[in-house]
Scaffold this active site. Structure first.
Site, PDB file in Angstrom:
ATOM      1  N   GLN A 101       0.848  -1.203   0.000  1.00  0.00           N
ATOM      2  CA  GLN A 101       0.000   0.000   0.000  1.00  0.00           C
ATOM      3  C   GLN A 101       0.878   1.246   0.000  1.00  0.00           C
ATOM      4  O   GLN A 101       0.387   2.354  -0.116  1.00  0.00           O
ATOM      5  CB  GLN A 101      -0.872   0.026   1.256  1.00  0.00           C
ATOM      6  CG  GLN A 101      -1.809  -1.156   1.383  1.00  0.00           C
ATOM      7  CD  GLN A 101      -2.408  -1.243   2.773  1.00  0.00           C
ATOM      8  OE1 GLN A 101      -3.385  -0.583   3.099  1.00  0.00           O
ATOM      9  NE2 GLN A 101      -1.815  -2.058   3.629  1.00  0.00           N
ATOM     10  N   ASN A 102       2.180   1.041   0.145  1.00  0.00           N
ATOM     11  CA  ASN A 102       3.076   2.196   0.289  1.00  0.00           C
ATOM     12  C   ASN A 102       3.366   2.836  -1.056  1.00  0.00           C
ATOM     13  O   ASN A 102       3.483   2.156  -2.072  1.00  0.00           O
ATOM     14  CB  ASN A 102       4.388   1.770   0.959  1.00  0.00           C
ATOM     15  CG  ASN A 102       4.151   1.250   2.360  1.00  0.00           C
ATOM     16  OD1 ASN A 102       3.076   1.465   2.915  1.00  0.00           O
ATOM     17  ND2 ASN A 102       5.119   0.569   2.925  1.00  0.00           N
ATOM     18  N   HIS A 119      -1.445   1.576  -4.217  1.00  0.00           N
ATOM     19  CA  HIS A 119      -1.850   2.976  -4.024  1.00  0.00           C
ATOM     20  C   HIS A 119      -0.988   3.945  -4.818  1.00  0.00           C
ATOM     21  O   HIS A 119      -0.937   5.121  -4.497  1.00  0.00           O
ATOM     22  CB  HIS A 119      -1.837   3.333  -2.528  1.00  0.00           C
ATOM     23  CG  HIS A 119      -2.896   2.611  -1.739  1.00  0.00           C
ATOM     24  ND1 HIS A 119      -2.893   2.541  -0.357  1.00  0.00           N
ATOM     25  CD2 HIS A 119      -4.002   1.937  -2.145  1.00  0.00           C
ATOM     26  CE1 HIS A 119      -3.940   1.847   0.041  1.00  0.00           C
ATOM     27  NE2 HIS A 119      -4.628   1.453  -1.013  1.00  0.00           N
ATOM     28  N   CYS A 150      -2.896  20.163 -21.264  1.00  0.00           N
ATOM     29  CA  CYS A 150      -4.250  20.732 -21.140  1.00  0.00           C
ATOM     30  C   CYS A 150      -4.347  21.885 -20.135  1.00  0.00           C
ATOM     31  O   CYS A 150      -5.382  22.517 -20.027  1.00  0.00           O
ATOM     32  CB  CYS A 150      -5.244  19.635 -20.765  1.00  0.00           C
ATOM     33  SG  CYS A 150      -5.122  19.120 -19.048  1.00  0.00           S
ATOM     34  N   THR A 188       0.615  -2.864   8.718  1.00  0.00           N
ATOM     35  CA  THR A 188      -0.587  -2.150   8.246  1.00  0.00           C
ATOM     36  C   THR A 188      -1.675  -2.209   9.313  1.00  0.00           C
ATOM     37  O   THR A 188      -1.846  -3.242   9.973  1.00  0.00           O
ATOM     38  CB  THR A 188      -1.110  -2.707   6.900  1.00  0.00           C
ATOM     39  OG1 THR A 188      -2.347  -2.041   6.581  1.00  0.00           O
ATOM     40  CG2 THR A 188      -1.323  -4.211   6.905  1.00  0.00           C
ATOM     41  N   SER A 189      -2.409  -1.092   9.449  1.00  0.00           N
ATOM     42  CA  SER A 189      -3.489  -1.050  10.443  1.00  0.00           C
ATOM     43  C   SER A 189      -4.685  -1.886   9.982  1.00  0.00           C
ATOM     44  O   SER A 189      -5.615  -2.118  10.755  1.00  0.00           O
ATOM     45  CB  SER A 189      -3.912   0.397  10.704  1.00  0.00           C
ATOM     46  OG  SER A 189      -4.209   1.038   9.490  1.00  0.00           O
ATOM     47  N   PRO A 214       3.724  -4.204  15.789  1.00  0.00           N
ATOM     48  CA  PRO A 214       3.860  -4.036  17.240  1.00  0.00           C
ATOM     49  C   PRO A 214       2.507  -3.898  17.946  1.00  0.00           C
ATOM     50  O   PRO A 214       2.405  -4.116  19.155  1.00  0.00           O
ATOM     51  CB  PRO A 214       4.683  -2.744  17.394  1.00  0.00           C
ATOM     52  CG  PRO A 214       4.775  -2.120  16.054  1.00  0.00           C
ATOM     53  CD  PRO A 214       4.320  -3.099  15.018  1.00  0.00           C
ATOM     54  N   GLU A 215       1.455  -3.524  17.159  1.00  0.00           N
ATOM     55  CA  GLU A 215       0.139  -3.276  17.757  1.00  0.00           C
ATOM     56  C   GLU A 215      -0.898  -4.224  17.165  1.00  0.00           C
ATOM     57  O   GLU A 215      -0.778  -4.631  16.017  1.00  0.00           O
ATOM     58  CB  GLU A 215      -0.317  -1.837  17.445  1.00  0.00           C
ATOM     59  CG  GLU A 215       0.628  -0.755  17.928  1.00  0.00           C
ATOM     60  CD  GLU A 215       0.732  -0.702  19.441  1.00  0.00           C
ATOM     61  OE1 GLU A 215      -0.258  -1.061  20.111  1.00  0.00           O
ATOM     62  OE2 GLU A 215       1.805  -0.314  19.938  1.00  0.00           O
TER      63      GLU A 215
END
Ligand code: BJW
Length: 247
Positions: A101-102, A119, A150, A188-189, A214-215
């Site tokens: 996603q980075n 992304h 343009c 990633t969250s 870590p979370e």
């Protein structure tokens, strides 16, 4: 770290390993994450508001400058041991798909080959009207600069909220998630869709899913293996445990 023997066996035996990475893997390259950032423009502005077509319409100069600031940060950053461990993992795996996603391009700079950038990429620029990639434009000091074809504003070639992800990388990522034997979700969250669904697709088709973070995240309770800690420490140890010294 002590790794479960079952996890090591799954990694060694997998004919296809798929990996999803998020901002956490680049945290040890000093690139701030999105939802835990307390520094610089991340503290002053909400990234979720700036990373949107509405944010760009409301204040194109602010959004362009935010990305210019991030681009300069990425230019100075170097891939860290977490990125490098995934390069080694790709060399050992029979089939390997790295979905990220980075937008910082650090996986490719580290040497990973089969990378799907879901992304986009911060270092590329496109026309906000025609969506064509633009590599050169007149520097007449207007911010954002204008499309040489343009005259519309130029914008970073990234995917903002409410925008469609690039079709082919998303299709390939979905195929990898639904066909791999091992899926690693790293840094990633696991809240931004459609990327956040990929580890769940892998879970539901029977893959062994490993989370490195870590979370805890919404994925944590469902996975067989959670590795709590920094990717730059855990991933080199994991590659060594699975495939031996030297990665
Ligand atoms: C470490 C660590 C260390 C720290 N080691 N770990 C379904 C339900 C609800 C909403 C939606 C839905 N489907 C779509 C939506 C809307 C929306 C969405 O998901 N919203 C959510 C907020 C709910 N999604 C979209 O709008 C997407 N588009 C879309 O679906 O379009 C549909 C469509 C179809 C047809 C036509 C038109 C449209 C687009 C999403 C684009 C996301 N863009 C961004 C910005 C990119 C450009 C930029 O960089 O500026 O992508 S937002 C931002 O979040 C960025 C990231 O890639 C993304 C994910 O963040 P990530 O990587 O997870 O980072 P963090 O900060 O959240 O987490 C970091 C983690 O690392 C933490 O867990 C830490 O603990 C950990 N960590 N140190 C390991 N050392």
């Amino acid at each position: 770290m002590d790794f479960s023997p079952a996890m090591i066996t799954a990694l060694r035996q997998a004919s296809h390993i798929a990996v999803l990475t998020g901002a956490g893997i680049s945290a040890e390259s000093q690139i701030p994450t999105f939802r835990e950032s307390h520094t610089g423009l991340y503290a002053k502005y909400n990234p979720q508001e700036l990373a949107s077509p509405e944010g760009f319409r409301k204040d194109p100069k602010l959004v362009w400058e935010w990305y210019a600031w991030r681009r300069s940060m990425v230019t100075k950053a170097e891939p860290n041991p977490g990125h490098k461990a995934l390069v080694d993992m790709e060399k050992h795996a029979k089939n390997f798909t790295l979905i990220t996603q980075n937008v910082d391009g650090l996986h490719i700079r580290a040497g990973s080959k089969n990378v799907l950038e879901l992304h986009g990429n911060l270092m590329k620029t496109r026309c906000s009207q025609e969506n064509t990639l633009v590599t050169e434009w007149e520097d007449d000091k207007t911010i954002p600069p204008k499309c040489p074809t343009c005259g519309a504003f130029l914008r970073p070639d990234v995917v903002w909220f409410g925008e469609k992800l690039p079709t082919i990388p998303l299709q390939k990522a979905t195929l990898a998630a639904t066909s791999c034997q091992v899926f690693l979700s790293i840094g990633t969250s696991t809240i931004v869709e459609p990327a956040a669904s990929l580890p769940f697709l892998a879970l539901h088709q029977g893959a062994d899913v490993i989370e490195v973070n870590p979370e805890p995240t919404p994925l944590s309770k469902q996975v067989a293996f959670t590795l709590r800690g920094a990717a730059g420490i855990i991933l080199p140890e994991l590659v060594q445990a699975a495939w031996g010294l030297g990665g």
